[in-house]
Motif scaffolding. Structure first.
Motif, mmCIF file in Angstrom:
data_model
loop_
_atom_site.group_PDB
_atom_site.id
_atom_site.type_symbol
_atom_site.label_atom_id
_atom_site.label_comp_id
_atom_site.label_asym_id
_atom_site.label_seq_id
_atom_site.Cartn_x
_atom_site.Cartn_y
_atom_site.Cartn_z
ATOM 1 N N ASP A 219 -29.952 48.692 43.534
ATOM 2 C CA ASP A 219 -29.895 48.202 44.910
ATOM 3 C C ASP A 219 -28.644 47.372 45.188
ATOM 4 O OD1 ASP A 219 -30.404 45.877 43.542
ATOM 5 O OD2 ASP A 219 -32.305 45.431 44.528
ATOM 6 N N GLY A 220 -27.713 47.290 44.189
ATOM 7 C CA GLY A 220 -26.463 46.577 44.385
ATOM 8 C C GLY A 220 -26.498 45.114 44.011
ATOM 9 N N THR A 221 -27.649 44.615 43.551
ATOM 10 C CA THR A 221 -27.711 43.227 43.105
ATOM 11 C C THR A 221 -27.244 43.120 41.659
ATOM 12 O OG1 THR A 221 -30.019 43.479 42.432
ATOM 13 C CG2 THR A 221 -29.586 42.641 44.656
ATOM 14 N N VAL A 243 -31.921 35.993 36.677
ATOM 15 C CA VAL A 243 -31.950 35.621 38.092
ATOM 16 C C VAL A 243 -30.801 36.357 38.781
ATOM 17 C CG1 VAL A 243 -32.966 33.352 37.690
ATOM 18 C CG2 VAL A 243 -30.479 33.612 37.670
ATOM 19 N N PRO A 244 -30.942 36.678 40.064
ATOM 20 C CA PRO A 244 -29.835 37.347 40.770
ATOM 21 C C PRO A 244 -28.655 36.405 40.960
ATOM 22 C CG PRO A 244 -31.630 36.828 42.273
ATOM 23 C CD PRO A 244 -32.137 36.515 40.899
ATOM 24 N N VAL A 245 -27.447 36.949 40.863
ATOM 25 C CA VAL A 245 -26.231 36.167 41.077
ATOM 26 C C VAL A 245 -26.062 35.934 42.571
ATOM 27 C CG1 VAL A 245 -23.736 36.077 40.805
ATOM 28 C CG2 VAL A 245 -25.148 37.087 39.003
ATOM 29 N N THR A 246 -26.085 34.687 42.968
ATOM 30 C CA THR A 246 -25.962 34.349 44.379
ATOM 31 C C THR A 246 -24.616 34.820 44.920
ATOM 32 O OG1 THR A 246 -27.336 32.394 44.063
ATOM 33 C CG2 THR A 246 -25.985 32.458 46.050
ATOM 34 N N GLY A 247 -24.646 35.498 46.042
ATOM 35 C CA GLY A 247 -23.415 35.910 46.707
ATOM 36 C C GLY A 247 -22.956 37.313 46.387
ATOM 37 N N LYS A 249 -23.749 41.186 46.335
ATOM 38 C CA LYS A 249 -24.671 42.194 46.838
ATOM 39 C C LYS A 249 -23.900 43.466 47.143
ATOM 40 C CE LYS A 249 -24.392 40.557 51.631
ATOM 41 N NZ LYS A 249 -25.167 40.092 52.811
ATOM 42 N N ASP A 250 -24.611 44.553 47.216
ATOM 43 C CA ASP A 250 -24.014 45.869 47.494
ATOM 44 C C ASP A 250 -22.920 46.203 46.488
ATOM 45 O OD1 ASP A 250 -25.649 46.179 49.742
ATOM 46 O OD2 ASP A 250 -24.228 45.116 51.023
ATOM 47 N N ALA A 263 -16.322 42.628 40.185
ATOM 48 C CA ALA A 263 -17.291 43.520 40.821
ATOM 49 C C ALA A 263 -16.651 44.181 42.025
ATOM 50 C CB ALA A 263 -18.539 42.743 41.241
ATOM 51 N N ILE A 264 -17.003 45.437 42.243
ATOM 52 C CA ILE A 264 -16.514 46.192 43.404
ATOM 53 C C ILE A 264 -17.723 46.573 44.242
ATOM 54 C CG2 ILE A 264 -15.249 48.236 44.189
ATOM 55 C CD1 ILE A 264 -13.826 48.212 41.461
ATOM 56 N N ASP A 265 -17.678 46.239 45.534
ATOM 57 C CA ASP A 265 -18.834 46.505 46.392
ATOM 58 C C ASP A 265 -18.717 47.857 47.080
ATOM 59 O OD1 ASP A 265 -17.181 46.167 48.673
ATOM 60 O OD2 ASP A 265 -17.623 44.024 48.772
#
Length: 525
Positions: A219-221, A243-247, A249-250, A263-265
Motif C-alpha cells: 500500500d506504499g507505507t 511501526v509505520p514511518v511517519t511522513g 506514503k505512496d 525512497a521513491i514515491d
C-alpha cells in the motif's frame, strides 16, 4: 552486510539528452578504446556483466577490467560472494560457484549440486542465506581462508521465502544475529537463535521488500523497528514491534545502506531519511535526520542509491544527478548536480555506481580503490564517470583462452598479462631484474633497476626468435634490433601487461579482431 546483486533485463531505448560530461583529452581517447558494443551485454550488476552469448564477466579486487569466468555458459544471473568469488545461475537453473585460487589467481568453477534456481543471496554477519525459486532457504558460513568452495546446506523450518536479510544485535547479556525472511504471502518471519526456530513478525503483512530494519508494503507505507544494541536498549528485544514511518506514503522503491534510506514515491519524487556525515577518519560524525524529507530540486526519479557521501539519482529523462550528504543537515532544497546523461539504468555497489548508456556502454563513478569501475587502474576516484573496458574474448585456434585478468586496451592496442598466452604460441617467457649502482660526483650512489622480459621461440623447426622488453624504459629489441612500440608495456596492480598483437605476430600467429563478438581471434599453425 554485503549487499546482494540484483539483475535488470535491459531495454535498449533512444535518448535525447546530451552525452557524458567531457573528460580530459586522455580520457576521451581511452573512452574510444574501451566502449562496449550495444549488442553484447544482456545484463549487469555493480561487479559483473552477462553477455548475450551467456558468458559471465567479473571485475574488481585483483581484476582491473572485466574478465571472463572460465567454464560457464548460458548464464542468466550472478550473485557475488566475499573473498573474490560468486554464484552463477544457468538457463537450466543449475547453480555454479566460482572462486579465485589464492596461489595461481585463476578462477575455478564447480557446480553446487544441493541447490537449483537461486533467486536471492544475502550475507548476514558472516552467514550466507540463499533462496531458490521454490522458496527454500540454504545457509553457508563464510570462511576467510583465501579461497575454496562455500558449502551450502538446507535450512529446515521455513519455506515459501522470496528474500532474506538481517543484521547483528547485542545487549549487556551478549550478541546475536537477527535473520529476516520475506515470504511469498507477504509476511515477514524472524530468527534469533541461529536458524533453529522462526516466528512471524506481527503487523507486517502485504510486504514487498525488506531493507535492513525497514519493510515496504504494497500500500506504499514503510515500516520500521529499532535495532537492539547496548547504546539502544529495546524492551522485550525478542519481540519486534514495527511501526509505520511517519511522513512516508505512496512509496514504490526503497533503498537502505544501513545508515540512510532513500525512497521513491508513485509520483517519482525522491525522499531521504537517516544519517548525514561530516569529518573523516577518527573524526567522522553522523548526524541523524529522523523525519523524512522530499527533495524539491529533482523530479521524475526512477532509481536512486546512496554512495559514500553522495546521493545518486536517475531520472526518466536519462539523466543522473548527484547531491552531497556530507553536511550536518540536508534540506529539501538540496542542490542536485548533473553527473551524466543518456543513461538507461544504474546499479549501486555501496561505494560506486555502474551506469548503462543508451548505446549499451557501461560507465562507472565513485570509489575505485579495488577496481570497482573496471577502468583498468586503481586510482581511488574520478570527478566524472569513466568508461568500463570492453569484455574482450581471446581465442586461439577457436578455443577460448582463460585469463587471470582480462584484456586491457590502450591507444588502440590490446595488452594481456605476462603469463597468459605466449607460452601457448610456442614461446618461453622469462622475467628478470637487473640492479646497478653508480657513484655520482657528489659522492652519493645512484641506483638503477631494469625489469626485463624475454620471449624466445622453442620450436627448432622455425627460425630462432628472441624478444627483449625493458618494461621500465620501454626499449624493445627483436633478435637484437631495436623496435619502437607505439605504446610500451605497463604494470597494473603488480601485473605486467604485454602488447598482444606485436608479440603474437612475431611468433608467427595471425591476429584478427571480430567486432561483433568482441573477440580477438588468434590462429597458429
Amino acid at each position: 552486510m554485503k549487499k546482494w546483486t540484483k539483475l535488470l533485463s535491459l531495454a535498449l531505448s533512444l535518448a535525447t539528452a546530451a552525452g557524458i560530461p567531457v573528460l580530459s583529452n586522455a580520457g576521451m581517447a581511452e573512452a574510444a578504446d574501451t566502449a562496449a558494443s550495444v549488442t553484447t551485454i544482456a545484463a549487469y550488476g555493480p561487479d559483473h556483466l552477462i553477455k548475450r552469448d551467456g558468458s559471465l564477466w567479473v571485475w574488481g579486487d585483483s581484476r582491473p577490467v572485466p574478465t571472463r569466468v572460465p567454464g560457464l555458459t548460458e548464464v542468466k544471473a550472478s550473485f557475488g560472494l566475499a573473498g573474490g568469488g560468486g554464484l552463477a545461475v544457468k538457463q537450466d537453473l543449475s547453480v555454479w560457484q566460482w572462486q579465485t585460487n589464492a596461489k595461481t589467481s585463476a578462477m575455478e568453477t564447480v557446480q553446487v549440486p544441493e541447490m537449483t534456481g537461486l533467486t536471492d543471496l544475502a550475507m548476514v554477519q558472516g552467514t550466507y542465506l540463499a533462496i531458490n525459486a521454490e522458496g527454500a532457504v540454504y545457509q553457508a558460513e563464510f570462511l576467510d581462508n583465501g579461497g575454496g568452495s562455500v558449502s551450502f546446506s538446507p535450512v529446515a523450518g521455513i519455506d515459501g521465502v522470496t528474500a532474506a536479510r538481517g543484521y547483528s544485535e547485542d545487549n549487556e547479556q551478549g550478541s546475536w544475529k537477527r535473520f529476516l525472511f520475506l515470504k511469498q504471502d507477504g509476511t515477514v518471519w524472524t530468527s534469533t537463535d541461529q536458524l533453529r526456530s522462526f516466528q512471524p513478525v506481527q503487523k507486517l503483512s502485504g510486504i514487498l521488500q525488506l531493507e535492513s530494519n525497514f519493510a515496504l508494503a504494497g500500500d506504499g507505507t514503510v515500516w520500521t523497528w529499532p535495532i537492539e544494541s547496548i547504546y539502544n536498549p529495546v524492551a522485550g528485544h525478542d519481540v519486534m514491534n514495527p511501526v509505520p514511518v511517519t511522513g512516508l506514503k505512496d512509496i514504490r522503491i526503497l533503498h537502505d545502506n544501513g545508515r540512510s534510506t532513500l525512497a521513491i514515491d508513485n509520483n517519482a519524487g525522491l525522499w531521504f531519511r537517516g544519517m548525514t556525515i561530516t569529518g573523516s577518519s577518527d573524526g567522522t560524525a553522523f548526524h541523524e535526520q529522523a523525519l523524512p524529507l522530499r527533495f524539491s530540486g529533482i523530479r521524475n526519479v526512477t532509481d536512486a542509491y546512496i554512495m559514500e557521501r553522495s546521493i545518486v539519482a536517475l531520472t526518466s529523462g536519462g539523466k543522473v544527478y548527484t547531491a552531497s550528504i556530507g553536511e550536518e543537515t540536508i534540506t529539501a532544497d538540496a542542490v542536485f548536480t548533473l553527473l551524466a546523461s543518456n543513461i538507461t539504468s544504474i546499479e549501486g555497489g555501496g561505494r560506486h555506481v555502474i551506469m548503462q548508456k543508451s548505446d549499451g556502454t557501461l560507465w562507472g563513478w565513485g570509489v575505485n580503490k579495488n577496481a570497482q569501475l573496471g577502468y583498468a587502474n586503481y586510482d581511488f576516484s574520478f570527478d566524472q564517470p569513466v568508461p568500463m573496458q570492453k569484455p574482450v574474448t581471446l581465442t586461439l585456434n577457436g578455443e577460448t583462452v582463460n585469463l587471470t585478468s582480462g584484456v586491457i586496451t590502450r591507444s588502440g592496442q590490446n595488452f594481456v598479462p605476462l603469463r597468459s598466452l605466449f607460452d601457448k604460441l610456442g614461446a618461453i617467457v622469462a622475467y628478470k631484474e637487473n640492479h646497478t649502482t653508480t657513484p655520482t660526483s657528489s659522492g652519493v650512489t645512484a641506483s638503477k633497476v631494469e625489469k626485463i622480459v624475454t620471449i624466445t621461440r622453442t620450436a627448432v623447426s622455425k627460425p630462432s626468435l628472441s624478444i627483449s622488453i625493458n618494461t621500465v624504459s620501454g626499449e624493445t629489441t627483436v633478435n637484437g634490433t631495436v623496435i619502437a612500440l607505439a605504446t610500451p608495456p605497463f604494470i597494473v596492480n603488480g601485473t605486467l601487461y604485454l602488447p598482444l598483437r606485436f608479440i603474437s605476430e612475431q611468433l608467427g600467429a595471425t591476429v584478427s579482431w571480430l567486432p561483433q563478438q568482441e573477440e580477438i581471434a588468434i590462429s597458429m599453425k
